[in-house]
Design a protein around this motif. Sequence first.
Motif, mmCIF file in Angstrom:
data_model
loop_
_atom_site.group_PDB
_atom_site.id
_atom_site.type_symbol
_atom_site.label_atom_id
_atom_site.label_comp_id
_atom_site.label_asym_id
_atom_site.label_seq_id
_atom_site.Cartn_x
_atom_site.Cartn_y
_atom_site.Cartn_z
ATOM 1 N N GLU A 11 24.110 26.869 22.822
ATOM 2 C CA GLU A 11 23.186 28.011 22.935
ATOM 3 C C GLU A 11 23.665 29.213 22.118
ATOM 4 O O GLU A 11 22.854 29.866 21.454
ATOM 5 C CB GLU A 11 22.967 28.387 24.397
ATOM 6 N N ASP A 12 24.959 29.510 22.136
ATOM 7 C CA ASP A 12 25.462 30.630 21.343
ATOM 8 C C ASP A 12 25.381 30.321 19.848
ATOM 9 O O ASP A 12 25.126 31.210 19.038
ATOM 10 C CB ASP A 12 26.898 30.975 21.742
ATOM 11 N N TYR A 13 25.593 29.068 19.476
ATOM 12 C CA TYR A 13 25.458 28.671 18.075
ATOM 13 C C TYR A 13 24.013 28.887 17.614
ATOM 14 O O TYR A 13 23.766 29.459 16.555
ATOM 15 C CB TYR A 13 25.855 27.204 17.884
ATOM 16 N N LYS A 14 23.060 28.440 18.410
ATOM 17 C CA LYS A 14 21.647 28.608 18.055
ATOM 18 C C LYS A 14 21.285 30.090 17.930
ATOM 19 O O LYS A 14 20.463 30.471 17.098
ATOM 20 C CB LYS A 14 20.762 27.902 19.073
ATOM 21 N N ALA A 15 21.910 30.935 18.732
ATOM 22 C CA ALA A 15 21.629 32.376 18.693
ATOM 23 C C ALA A 15 22.070 32.997 17.372
ATOM 24 O O ALA A 15 21.518 34.028 16.964
ATOM 25 C CB ALA A 15 22.306 33.077 19.871
ATOM 26 N N THR A 16 23.030 32.404 16.672
ATOM 27 C CA THR A 16 23.478 32.977 15.397
ATOM 28 C C THR A 16 22.371 32.976 14.356
ATOM 29 O O THR A 16 22.427 33.748 13.398
ATOM 30 C CB THR A 16 24.715 32.244 14.822
ATOM 31 N N TYR A 17 21.359 32.147 14.510
ATOM 32 C CA TYR A 17 20.249 32.115 13.556
ATOM 33 C C TYR A 17 19.352 33.343 13.668
ATOM 34 O O TYR A 17 18.485 33.564 12.829
ATOM 35 C CB TYR A 17 19.422 30.841 13.731
ATOM 36 N N ASN A 41 17.421 26.340 -1.050
ATOM 37 C CA ASN A 41 18.731 26.535 -1.664
ATOM 38 C C ASN A 41 19.756 25.480 -1.259
ATOM 39 O O ASN A 41 20.926 25.624 -1.552
ATOM 40 C CB ASN A 41 19.271 27.938 -1.364
ATOM 41 N N GLY A 42 19.367 24.458 -0.529
ATOM 42 C CA GLY A 42 20.289 23.401 -0.145
ATOM 43 C C GLY A 42 21.276 23.812 0.929
ATOM 44 O O GLY A 42 22.292 23.171 1.138
ATOM 45 N N SER A 43 20.995 24.904 1.633
ATOM 46 C CA SER A 43 21.907 25.398 2.656
ATOM 47 C C SER A 43 22.065 24.402 3.801
ATOM 48 O O SER A 43 21.083 23.953 4.396
ATOM 49 C CB SER A 43 21.388 26.722 3.222
ATOM 50 N N PRO A 44 23.311 24.061 4.143
ATOM 51 C CA PRO A 44 23.519 23.184 5.283
ATOM 52 C C PRO A 44 23.118 23.840 6.604
ATOM 53 O O PRO A 44 22.886 23.150 7.591
ATOM 54 C CB PRO A 44 25.022 22.877 5.257
ATOM 55 N N ARG A 45 22.986 25.161 6.620
ATOM 56 C CA ARG A 45 22.546 25.818 7.870
ATOM 57 C C ARG A 45 21.130 25.410 8.240
ATOM 58 O O ARG A 45 20.801 25.324 9.411
ATOM 59 C CB ARG A 45 22.654 27.339 7.742
ATOM 60 N N ILE A 46 20.292 25.139 7.263
ATOM 61 C CA ILE A 46 18.933 24.686 7.559
ATOM 62 C C ILE A 46 18.986 23.311 8.216
ATOM 63 O O ILE A 46 18.292 23.053 9.206
ATOM 64 C CB ILE A 46 18.066 24.673 6.286
ATOM 65 N N THR A 47 19.815 22.439 7.699
ATOM 66 C CA THR A 47 19.967 21.102 8.285
ATOM 67 C C THR A 47 20.513 21.206 9.702
ATOM 68 O O THR A 47 20.009 20.533 10.616
ATOM 69 C CB THR A 47 20.902 20.238 7.419
ATOM 70 N N VAL A 54 16.856 24.416 16.599
ATOM 71 C CA VAL A 54 16.676 25.867 16.573
ATOM 72 C C VAL A 54 15.184 26.145 16.430
ATOM 73 O O VAL A 54 14.532 25.632 15.524
ATOM 74 C CB VAL A 54 17.477 26.496 15.408
ATOM 75 N N GLU A 55 14.650 26.957 17.330
ATOM 76 C CA GLU A 55 13.212 27.228 17.314
ATOM 77 C C GLU A 55 12.840 28.322 16.318
ATOM 78 O O GLU A 55 11.812 28.244 15.656
ATOM 79 C CB GLU A 55 12.748 27.617 18.718
ATOM 80 N N TYR A 56 13.677 29.361 16.188
ATOM 81 C CA TYR A 56 13.408 30.483 15.291
ATOM 82 C C TYR A 56 14.669 30.840 14.528
ATOM 83 O O TYR A 56 15.781 30.699 15.054
ATOM 84 C CB TYR A 56 12.959 31.719 16.077
#
Length: 71
Positions: A11-17, A41-47, A54-56
């Motif tokens: 949950e805290d990881y998802k909040a970083t978005y 941009n090929g960002s691994p954060r999107i993956t 992640v909803e938002y």
Amino acid sequence: MARRLVQLGLEDYKATYLIEEYAQDINVLYYPEYDFYIGSNGSPRITMAKLTDVEYMIADVTIMERTSKLL
């Protein structure tokens, strides 16, 4: 990415978005005709966002216009 997930918990990881300082490298293209987003941009954060449901997220969004018809 995975290390941060383990350290923070899901949950805290998802909040970083939703924190601007972590969103600097997230760029997406939006196709309004299809209501479809794709990472540009090929960002691994999107993956990782997809994998962790992640909803938002905060991201730089480029709205794409239709340039030609598909046959």
